[in-house]
Scaffold this motif. Sequence first.
Motif, PDB file in Angstrom:
ATOM      1  N   PHE A  59       0.847  -1.199   0.000  1.00 46.10           N
ATOM      2  CA  PHE A  59       0.000   0.000   0.000  1.00 46.10           C
ATOM      3  C   PHE A  59       0.882   1.248   0.000  1.00 46.10           C
ATOM      4  CE2 PHE A  59      -3.032   3.014   2.091  1.00 46.10           C
ATOM      5  CZ  PHE A  59      -3.984   2.994   1.079  1.00 46.10           C
ATOM      6  N   ARG A  60       2.027   1.157   0.622  1.00 44.34           N
ATOM      7  CA  ARG A  60       2.960   2.289   0.635  1.00 44.34           C
ATOM      8  C   ARG A  60       3.367   2.658  -0.784  1.00 44.34           C
ATOM      9  NH1 ARG A  60       8.369   2.896   0.166  1.00 44.34           N
ATOM     10  NH2 ARG A  60       9.311   4.712   1.178  1.00 44.34           N
ATOM     11  N   MET A  61       3.780   1.658  -1.595  1.00 49.12           N
ATOM     12  CA  MET A  61       4.198   1.945  -2.965  1.00 49.12           C
ATOM     13  C   MET A  61       3.021   2.439  -3.799  1.00 49.12           C
ATOM     14  SD  MET A  61       6.768   2.074  -5.043  1.00 49.12           S
ATOM     15  CE  MET A  61       8.085   0.985  -4.492  1.00 49.12           C
ATOM     16  N   PHE A  62       1.826   1.911  -3.534  1.00 48.35           N
ATOM     17  CA  PHE A  62       0.628   2.364  -4.246  1.00 48.35           C
ATOM     18  C   PHE A  62       0.390   3.850  -3.991  1.00 48.35           C
ATOM     19  CE2 PHE A  62      -4.038   3.021  -4.244  1.00 48.35           C
ATOM     20  CZ  PHE A  62      -4.328   2.673  -5.554  1.00 48.35           C
ATOM     21  N   ASN A  63       0.593   4.293  -2.752  1.00 50.24           N
ATOM     22  CA  ASN A  63       0.422   5.709  -2.427  1.00 50.24           C
ATOM     23  C   ASN A  63       1.500   6.577  -3.058  1.00 50.24           C
ATOM     24  OD1 ASN A  63      -1.957   5.679  -0.894  1.00 50.24           O
ATOM     25  ND2 ASN A  63      -0.857   5.038   0.945  1.00 50.24           N
ATOM     26  N   LEU A  64       2.694   6.008  -3.214  1.00 48.75           N
ATOM     27  CA  LEU A  64       3.801   6.767  -3.804  1.00 48.75           C
ATOM     28  C   LEU A  64       3.714   6.822  -5.321  1.00 48.75           C
ATOM     29  CD1 LEU A  64       6.812   5.468  -1.660  1.00 48.75           C
ATOM     30  CD2 LEU A  64       5.788   7.744  -1.565  1.00 48.75           C
ATOM     31  N   ASN A  65       3.317   5.701  -5.930  1.00 50.93           N
ATOM     32  CA  ASN A  65       3.343   5.620  -7.392  1.00 50.93           C
ATOM     33  C   ASN A  65       2.332   4.580  -7.865  1.00 50.93           C
ATOM     34  OD1 ASN A  65       4.005   5.579 -10.128  1.00 50.93           O
ATOM     35  ND2 ASN A  65       6.184   5.900  -9.716  1.00 50.93           N
ATOM     36  N   ALA A  66       1.055   4.967  -7.869  1.00 50.83           N
ATOM     37  CA  ALA A  66      -0.022   4.032  -8.189  1.00 50.83           C
ATOM     38  C   ALA A  66       0.116   3.460  -9.596  1.00 50.83           C
ATOM     39  CB  ALA A  66      -1.380   4.716  -8.033  1.00 50.83           C
ATOM     40  N   ILE A  67       0.568   4.274 -10.558  1.00 49.05           N
ATOM     41  CA  ILE A  67       0.666   3.805 -11.936  1.00 49.05           C
ATOM     42  C   ILE A  67       1.719   2.706 -12.074  1.00 49.05           C
ATOM     43  CG2 ILE A  67       1.377   4.459 -14.277  1.00 49.05           C
ATOM     44  CD1 ILE A  67      -1.478   5.182 -13.626  1.00 49.05           C
ATOM     45  N   GLU A  68       2.861   2.845 -11.412  1.00 45.71           N
ATOM     46  CA  GLU A  68       3.880   1.796 -11.486  1.00 45.71           C
ATOM     47  C   GLU A  68       3.382   0.508 -10.839  1.00 45.71           C
ATOM     48  OE1 GLU A  68       6.701   1.306 -12.970  1.00 45.71           O
ATOM     49  OE2 GLU A  68       6.759   3.274 -13.909  1.00 45.71           O
ATOM     50  N   VAL A  69       2.635   0.632  -9.754  1.00 42.59           N
ATOM     51  CA  VAL A  69       2.062  -0.562  -9.119  1.00 42.59           C
ATOM     52  C   VAL A  69       1.068  -1.221 -10.073  1.00 42.59           C
ATOM     53  CG1 VAL A  69       0.628  -1.384  -7.212  1.00 42.59           C
ATOM     54  CG2 VAL A  69       2.449   0.259  -6.770  1.00 42.59           C
ATOM     55  N   GLY A 137      -9.077   2.305  -4.116  1.00 43.63           N
ATOM     56  CA  GLY A 137      -7.865   2.431  -3.321  1.00 43.63           C
ATOM     57  C   GLY A 137      -8.026   3.360  -2.143  1.00 43.63           C
ATOM     58  N   ASP A 138      -9.061   4.189  -2.182  1.00 44.15           N
ATOM     59  CA  ASP A 138      -9.335   5.121  -1.089  1.00 44.15           C
ATOM     60  C   ASP A 138     -10.421   4.578  -0.160  1.00 44.15           C
ATOM     61  OD1 ASP A 138      -8.551   7.613   0.046  1.00 44.15           O
ATOM     62  OD2 ASP A 138     -10.445   8.508  -0.608  1.00 44.15           O
ATOM     63  N   GLU A 139     -10.902   3.345  -0.454  1.00 43.13           N
ATOM     64  CA  GLU A 139     -11.924   2.680   0.357  1.00 43.13           C
ATOM     65  C   GLU A 139     -13.193   3.526   0.487  1.00 43.13           C
ATOM     66  OE1 GLU A 139     -11.625  -0.385   1.205  1.00 43.13           O
ATOM     67  OE2 GLU A 139      -9.481  -0.745   1.025  1.00 43.13           O
ATOM     68  N   CYS A 140     -13.618   4.168  -0.606  1.00 42.20           N
ATOM     69  CA  CYS A 140     -14.865   4.932  -0.529  1.00 42.20           C
ATOM     70  C   CYS A 140     -16.066   4.005  -0.360  1.00 42.20           C
ATOM     71  CB  CYS A 140     -15.036   5.818  -1.772  1.00 42.20           C
ATOM     72  SG  CYS A 140     -15.510   4.944  -3.286  1.00 42.20           S
ATOM     73  N   SER A 141     -15.895   2.729  -0.738  1.00 46.07           N
ATOM     74  CA  SER A 141     -16.910   1.700  -0.504  1.00 46.07           C
ATOM     75  C   SER A 141     -16.197   0.358  -0.533  1.00 46.07           C
ATOM     76  CB  SER A 141     -18.006   1.748  -1.569  1.00 46.07           C
ATOM     77  OG  SER A 141     -17.542   1.195  -2.790  1.00 46.07           O
ATOM     78  N   ASP A 142     -16.918  -0.701  -0.186  1.00 42.02           N
ATOM     79  CA  ASP A 142     -16.313  -2.027  -0.248  1.00 42.02           C
ATOM     80  C   ASP A 142     -16.749  -2.791  -1.496  1.00 42.02           C
ATOM     81  OD1 ASP A 142     -18.926  -2.517   0.414  1.00 42.02           O
ATOM     82  OD2 ASP A 142     -18.499  -3.518   2.315  1.00 42.02           O
ATOM     83  N   THR A 143     -17.227  -2.068  -2.506  1.00 42.81           N
ATOM     84  CA  THR A 143     -17.656  -2.686  -3.758  1.00 42.81           C
ATOM     85  C   THR A 143     -16.469  -3.301  -4.491  1.00 42.81           C
ATOM     86  OG1 THR A 143     -19.419  -1.047  -4.004  1.00 42.81           O
ATOM     87  CG2 THR A 143     -18.792  -2.275  -5.979  1.00 42.81           C
ATOM     88  N   LEU A 144     -16.656  -4.510  -4.994  1.00 39.48           N
ATOM     89  CA  LEU A 144     -15.646  -5.155  -5.825  1.00 39.48           C
ATOM     90  C   LEU A 144     -16.042  -4.974  -7.292  1.00 39.48           C
ATOM     91  CD1 LEU A 144     -14.874  -8.506  -3.962  1.00 39.48           C
ATOM     92  CD2 LEU A 144     -13.706  -6.305  -3.773  1.00 39.48           C
ATOM     93  N   TYR A 145     -15.113  -4.443  -8.080  1.00 38.28           N
ATOM     94  CA  TYR A 145     -15.330  -4.248  -9.512  1.00 38.28           C
ATOM     95  C   TYR A 145     -14.525  -5.293 -10.287  1.00 38.28           C
ATOM     96  CZ  TYR A 145     -16.786   0.333  -7.773  1.00 38.28           C
ATOM     97  OH  TYR A 145     -17.406   1.348  -7.081  1.00 38.28           O
ATOM     98  N   SER A 146     -14.973  -5.594 -11.496  1.00 40.75           N
ATOM     99  CA  SER A 146     -14.190  -6.483 -12.344  1.00 40.75           C
ATOM    100  C   SER A 146     -12.825  -5.861 -12.605  1.00 40.75           C
ATOM    101  CB  SER A 146     -14.908  -6.720 -13.680  1.00 40.75           C
ATOM    102  OG  SER A 146     -16.117  -7.412 -13.481  1.00 40.75           O
ATOM    103  N   PHE A 147     -11.811  -6.693 -12.664  1.00 37.34           N
ATOM    104  CA  PHE A 147     -10.465  -6.213 -12.945  1.00 37.34           C
ATOM    105  C   PHE A 147     -10.471  -5.471 -14.286  1.00 37.34           C
ATOM    106  CE2 PHE A 147      -6.010  -6.379 -14.099  1.00 37.34           C
ATOM    107  CZ  PHE A 147      -5.345  -6.284 -12.882  1.00 37.34           C
ATOM    108  N   PRO A 148      -9.835  -4.292 -14.364  1.00 36.39           N
ATOM    109  CA  PRO A 148      -9.859  -3.511 -15.604  1.00 36.39           C
ATOM    110  C   PRO A 148      -9.420  -4.324 -16.817  1.00 36.39           C
ATOM    111  CG  PRO A 148      -8.886  -2.239 -13.825  1.00 36.39           C
ATOM    112  CD  PRO A 148      -9.069  -3.623 -13.295  1.00 36.39           C
ATOM    113  N   LYS A 149     -10.218  -4.267 -17.879  1.00 38.83           N
ATOM    114  CA  LYS A 149      -9.929  -5.028 -19.095  1.00 38.83           C
ATOM    115  C   LYS A 149      -9.042  -4.207 -20.027  1.00 38.83           C
ATOM    116  CE  LYS A 149     -14.134  -7.823 -18.972  1.00 38.83           C
ATOM    117  NZ  LYS A 149     -15.379  -8.219 -19.677  1.00 38.83           N
ATOM    118  N   MET A 150      -7.846  -4.710 -20.258  1.00 40.02           N
ATOM    119  CA  MET A 150      -6.892  -4.066 -21.149  1.00 40.02           C
ATOM    120  C   MET A 150      -6.203  -5.129 -21.995  1.00 40.02           C
ATOM    121  SD  MET A 150      -5.008  -1.240 -18.730  1.00 40.02           S
ATOM    122  CE  MET A 150      -5.936  -0.245 -17.542  1.00 40.02           C
ATOM    123  N   GLU A 151      -5.491  -4.682 -23.004  1.00 38.29           N
ATOM    124  CA  GLU A 151      -4.705  -5.617 -23.798  1.00 38.29           C
ATOM    125  C   GLU A 151      -3.589  -6.190 -22.939  1.00 38.29           C
ATOM    126  OE1 GLU A 151      -1.577  -2.379 -25.736  1.00 38.29           O
ATOM    127  OE2 GLU A 151      -3.224  -3.178 -26.954  1.00 38.29           O
TER     128      GLU A 151
END
Length: 278
Positions: A59-69, A137-151
């Motif tokens: 979570f520390r690295m996510f806060n520092l650099n979410a895109i790299e994570v 990532g900010d825990e605005c809710s506990d909803t689970l979304y499908s993992f983002p679909k990308m190539e």
Amino acid sequence: MNWKKFEKELEKAILSGKYITFLVGAGLSVESGIPTFRGKEGYWKIGSENYKGPEIGTFRMFNLNAIEVWKWFLFRKTICRKAEPNRGHLILKEIEDLLGNQFALVSQNVDSLHKKAGNSTKRTYLVHGDLDYARCGDECSDTLYSFPKMEDKTRESTISLDEEKLLECPKCGEYLRPHVLWFDETYNEKYYKFHTVTEIADNSSMLFVIGTSGSTFIPGHFINRVSYFNQPIIDINISESEYSYFLNDYPNGYETRETSTEALEKVLSIIKKIKYEN
């Protein structure tokens, strides 16, 4: 390992009606081509720095650099998406079919291979999360979304601006995070069923520990709980683990230095024999 003695203990465990629990680690999925976080494939380069998987998956690295994570997890998701269950996964499905509600699968793996193999969701407990999902990532809710679909992503892939929008929480606009337990977080019931699996451990007549080095909390936790009730514990691993010293002295401890598939084939054969004889 004394397989004849083990067979008698397994028959006793089945007749008890209590859980027969299979605690699974990353070693099971290595045969499917999925590298472990701590293995040689677990490094990630950011700029001129190399980071280990347990440093990226925090979570520390996510806060520092979410895109790299996210780059790291999109790469790993590509590997998982392409992977197929190996014979070890399929054997666990066969064992579940034989044991029914006595079967409990507690997995530290997030790769979806248990689902692909056909294990039921009601008897499978994913204590480190599931890479099929993401959440705010900010825990605005506990909803689970499908993992983002990308190539498919490689180590060198970038994330476009359009793709970056897919990483935003639909409710608050903050970055989503993969639905996994990071190395600097603790287990809970809401996301990782910690209290549920602890109760399962306390009501297990036998515990299999498969393909895990014991570097995370769960294996030691399970071994402590199950050994407290003096129930058999079987370690299936190609090498010694963090708890080998304990099992060597534990009266009901068994160890076999085989691959997960090799050992599980024998376990399946014994279960079939017991079931058909009774």
